[in-house]
Design a protein around this motif. Structure first.
Motif, PDB file in Angstrom:
ATOM      1  N   GLN A 116     -25.654 -15.281  -0.133  1.00 30.50           N
ATOM      2  CA  GLN A 116     -24.912 -16.182  -1.022  1.00 30.50           C
ATOM      3  C   GLN A 116     -25.611 -17.527  -1.157  1.00 30.50           C
ATOM      4  OE1 GLN A 116     -20.616 -16.451  -0.208  1.00 30.50           O
ATOM      5  NE2 GLN A 116     -20.886 -14.624   1.046  1.00 30.50           N
ATOM      6  N   LEU A 117     -26.033 -18.068  -0.033  1.00 26.61           N
ATOM      7  CA  LEU A 117     -26.710 -19.361  -0.046  1.00 26.61           C
ATOM      8  C   LEU A 117     -27.992 -19.290  -0.863  1.00 26.61           C
ATOM      9  CD1 LEU A 117     -27.011 -22.283   0.885  1.00 26.61           C
ATOM     10  CD2 LEU A 117     -28.084 -21.413   2.985  1.00 26.61           C
ATOM     11  N   GLY A 118     -28.797 -18.278  -0.616  1.00 24.40           N
ATOM     12  CA  GLY A 118     -30.054 -18.144  -1.337  1.00 24.40           C
ATOM     13  C   GLY A 118     -29.860 -17.985  -2.833  1.00 24.40           C
ATOM     14  N   LEU A 119     -28.875 -17.206  -3.233  1.00 20.40           N
ATOM     15  CA  LEU A 119     -28.607 -17.020  -4.663  1.00 20.40           C
ATOM     16  C   LEU A 119     -28.121 -18.313  -5.311  1.00 20.40           C
ATOM     17  CD1 LEU A 119     -27.014 -13.454  -4.582  1.00 20.40           C
ATOM     18  CD2 LEU A 119     -29.297 -14.097  -5.419  1.00 20.40           C
ATOM     19  N   LEU A 120     -27.293 -19.065  -4.606  1.00 24.90           N
ATOM     20  CA  LEU A 120     -26.836 -20.355  -5.141  1.00 24.90           C
ATOM     21  C   LEU A 120     -27.992 -21.329  -5.284  1.00 24.90           C
ATOM     22  CD1 LEU A 120     -23.451 -20.862  -3.264  1.00 24.90           C
ATOM     23  CD2 LEU A 120     -23.764 -20.722  -5.742  1.00 24.90           C
ATOM     24  N   VAL A 121     -28.866 -21.375  -4.304  1.00 18.27           N
ATOM     25  CA  VAL A 121     -30.020 -22.278  -4.373  1.00 18.27           C
ATOM     26  C   VAL A 121     -30.942 -21.868  -5.519  1.00 18.27           C
ATOM     27  CG1 VAL A 121     -32.096 -23.060  -3.142  1.00 18.27           C
ATOM     28  CG2 VAL A 121     -29.888 -23.007  -1.968  1.00 18.27           C
ATOM     29  N   GLN A 122     -31.147 -20.558  -5.720  1.00 19.90           N
ATOM     30  CA  GLN A 122     -31.947 -20.086  -6.852  1.00 19.90           C
ATOM     31  C   GLN A 122     -31.322 -20.517  -8.178  1.00 19.90           C
ATOM     32  OE1 GLN A 122     -32.396 -15.844  -6.475  1.00 19.90           O
ATOM     33  NE2 GLN A 122     -33.759 -16.012  -4.710  1.00 19.90           N
ATOM     34  N   MET A 123     -30.001 -20.404  -8.266  1.00 21.01           N
ATOM     35  CA  MET A 123     -29.310 -20.807  -9.485  1.00 21.01           C
ATOM     36  C   MET A 123     -29.477 -22.309  -9.723  1.00 21.01           C
ATOM     37  SD  MET A 123     -25.266 -20.791 -10.365  1.00 21.01           S
ATOM     38  CE  MET A 123     -25.054 -22.135  -9.217  1.00 21.01           C
ATOM     39  N   LEU A 124     -29.334 -23.101  -8.687  1.00 20.17           N
ATOM     40  CA  LEU A 124     -29.514 -24.547  -8.819  1.00 20.17           C
ATOM     41  C   LEU A 124     -30.931 -24.888  -9.253  1.00 20.17           C
ATOM     42  CD1 LEU A 124     -27.580 -25.898  -5.719  1.00 20.17           C
ATOM     43  CD2 LEU A 124     -26.932 -26.123  -8.115  1.00 20.17           C
ATOM     44  N   ALA A 125     -31.897 -24.160  -8.718  1.00 20.88           N
ATOM     45  CA  ALA A 125     -33.296 -24.414  -9.083  1.00 20.88           C
ATOM     46  C   ALA A 125     -33.524 -24.121 -10.568  1.00 20.88           C
ATOM     47  CB  ALA A 125     -34.233 -23.575  -8.229  1.00 20.88           C
ATOM     48  N   ARG A 126     -32.850 -23.097 -11.089  1.00 22.59           N
ATOM     49  CA  ARG A 126     -33.002 -22.758 -12.510  1.00 22.59           C
ATOM     50  C   ARG A 126     -32.453 -23.848 -13.417  1.00 22.59           C
ATOM     51  NH1 ARG A 126     -30.569 -17.840 -11.389  1.00 22.59           N
ATOM     52  NH2 ARG A 126     -32.069 -16.577 -10.314  1.00 22.59           N
ATOM     53  N   VAL A 127     -31.391 -24.509 -12.970  1.00 25.31           N
ATOM     54  CA  VAL A 127     -30.822 -25.576 -13.790  1.00 25.31           C
ATOM     55  C   VAL A 127     -31.361 -26.934 -13.388  1.00 25.31           C
ATOM     56  CG1 VAL A 127     -28.739 -24.294 -14.345  1.00 25.31           C
ATOM     57  CG2 VAL A 127     -28.735 -25.816 -12.375  1.00 25.31           C
ATOM     58  N   ASP A 128     -32.379 -26.912 -12.515  1.00 26.46           N
ATOM     59  CA  ASP A 128     -33.076 -28.127 -12.089  1.00 26.46           C
ATOM     60  C   ASP A 128     -32.143 -29.132 -11.425  1.00 26.46           C
ATOM     61  OD1 ASP A 128     -35.526 -29.361 -11.771  1.00 26.46           O
ATOM     62  OD2 ASP A 128     -35.246 -30.606 -13.548  1.00 26.46           O
ATOM     63  N   ALA A 129     -31.248 -28.607 -10.605  1.00 26.85           N
ATOM     64  CA  ALA A 129     -30.274 -29.480  -9.952  1.00 26.85           C
ATOM     65  C   ALA A 129     -30.637 -29.792  -8.505  1.00 26.85           C
ATOM     66  CB  ALA A 129     -28.885 -28.822  -9.991  1.00 26.85           C
TER      67      ALA A 129
END
Length: 135
Positions: A116-129
């Motif tokens: 879960q953590l890794g997927l959330l971090v990947q998602m944040l990276a995609r939106v440059d957050a």
């Protein structure tokens, strides 16, 4: 040659923080407890649960470098790799890594939290957050 266990081995330098990709720097910052990285969010909640589990069920205390340090320690690198493997769906490899860090009965839950953590971090990276001050 002696293979005596050393508590400080988990803090042994294995890399440089500023050479890591943004996602990995963010995960190391979470591991170190950098306040800006742990602002109120789902990422902070899941990271907190995972880190609390690693702390309370760990085979030994996991060690980190200071927030301002440019080194990456062994335990920090293992944490990043553990989360990365889990997020990539490589549950068997992530479970093996978890078994090195924590007791077997809680390893499956740790892998789920890491995923879960890794997927959330990947998602944040995609939106440059992930633009938080790391040092």
């Amino acid at each position: 040659m002696s293979f005596q266990h050393s508590l400080s081995a988990g803090a042994a330098t294995v890399g440089a923080f500023d050479t890591l990709p943004a996602e990995d720097r963010f995960l190391v910052s979470l591991f170190r407890g950098v306040p800006e990285a742990r602002r109120d969010s789902d990422v902070a909640r899941i990271a907190g649960q995972l880190l609390a589990m690693l702390q309370s069920h760990g085979r030994r205390p996991l060690l980190s470098h200071s927030n301002a340090c440019n080194c990456v320690g062994a335990d920090e690198a293992i944490f990043v790799q553990f989360v990365r493997l889990a997020a990539q769906g490589q549950r068997e490899d992530a479970t093996l890594m978890a078994l090195l860090m924590i007791r077997a009965e809680v390893a499956p839950l740790a892998v789920s939290l890491a995923e879960q953590l890794g997927l959330l971090v990947q998602m944040l990276a995609r939106v440059d957050a992930l633009h938080v001050p790391y040092h």
